[in-house]
Write a protein that holds these residues in place. Structure first.
Motif: not given
Length: 224
Positions: A91-94, A97-98, A104-105, A214-215
């Motif tokens: 889901a975070t590949n490419n 923006d961290p 997403i993580a 948690y976000t």
């Protein structure tokens, strides 16, 4: 992702099993039915004898795959964290923006897990319920130090480390990244448990989700 995961072998520590259950139909059936049985009666009441009766096989056939039920639980937990790690990486590949990657993580490791039909012998939604209810039994044992030395928790720790690395991209000076991430992941399990069984101890209701909580917590905590 559903089409890809069926062609990818998720990593599980080899010492959790005697014989890899993924290599036979009996092994896959054993995993499928163990998940359903543990969910139905709880880990304390779960035995290999009951599992053998459920899969219409001898109890000895279960021992050909797992040394004991603790190792089976370790296997299930390892598979679960490997599954979440795969989802996170995919889901975070490419995504450059961290901050977006972090959101997403956090959602992936805290949200309710739905069943993925491409893993026919594992119902991820039910497995998630087991991890929520029983994960403390995986680590809170007298053998935890030795099992850690042998690498039983490498996948779980690697999942934590992936999120830690994103936090350090956003704020390299934040000093508690490892503690924060492990708190978020283990805390999410606890919040799901509370929202299901002890509602007055949780704010997760009326449209508010564990992921939302948690976000909010992690993004505000790591601000410069």
């Amino acid at each position: 992702m559903r089409e890809l995961i069926s062609n990818i072998r998720l990593q599980v520590h080899q010492k959790t099993f005697v014989k890899d259950p993924e290599t036979s139909e009996l092994g896959k059936n054993l995993i499928r039915e163990s998940i359903l049985l543990i969910d139905e009666i709880g880990f304390e009441n779960f035995t290999f004898k009951k599992l053998g009766e459920r899969i219409k096989s001898n109890e000895s056939s279960v021992y050909r795959y797992f040394e004991n039920k603790h190792k089976l639980l370790l296997y299930l937990a390892s598979w679960y964290w490997s599954y979440l790690e795969y989802r996170l990486v995919f889901a975070t590949n490419n995504i450059e923006d961290p901050c977006v990657r972090l959101k997403i993580a956090v959602e992936i490791v805290t949200e309710k897990v739905l069943d993925d039909t491409d893993t026919a012998h594992i119902n991820e939604a039910i497995l998630s319920r087991i991890i929520i209810a029983e994960f403390s039994k995986v680590m809170h044992t007298k053998e935890v130090d030795q099992e850690n030395k042998e690498g039983f928790f490498l996948i779980y720790k690697r999942l934590n480390a992936r999120i830690v690395s994103i936090i350090k991209e956003i704020n390299p000076t934040y000093p508690f990244a490892e503690s924060l991430v492990s708190t978020v992941i283990s805390g999410a399990l606890h919040q799901h448990f509370l929202s299901e069984h002890l509602e007055s101890l949780s704010s997760i209701d009326n449209g508010k989700s564990v992921s939302e909580f948690y976000t909010h917590l992690i993004t505000n905590t790591i601000q410069n």
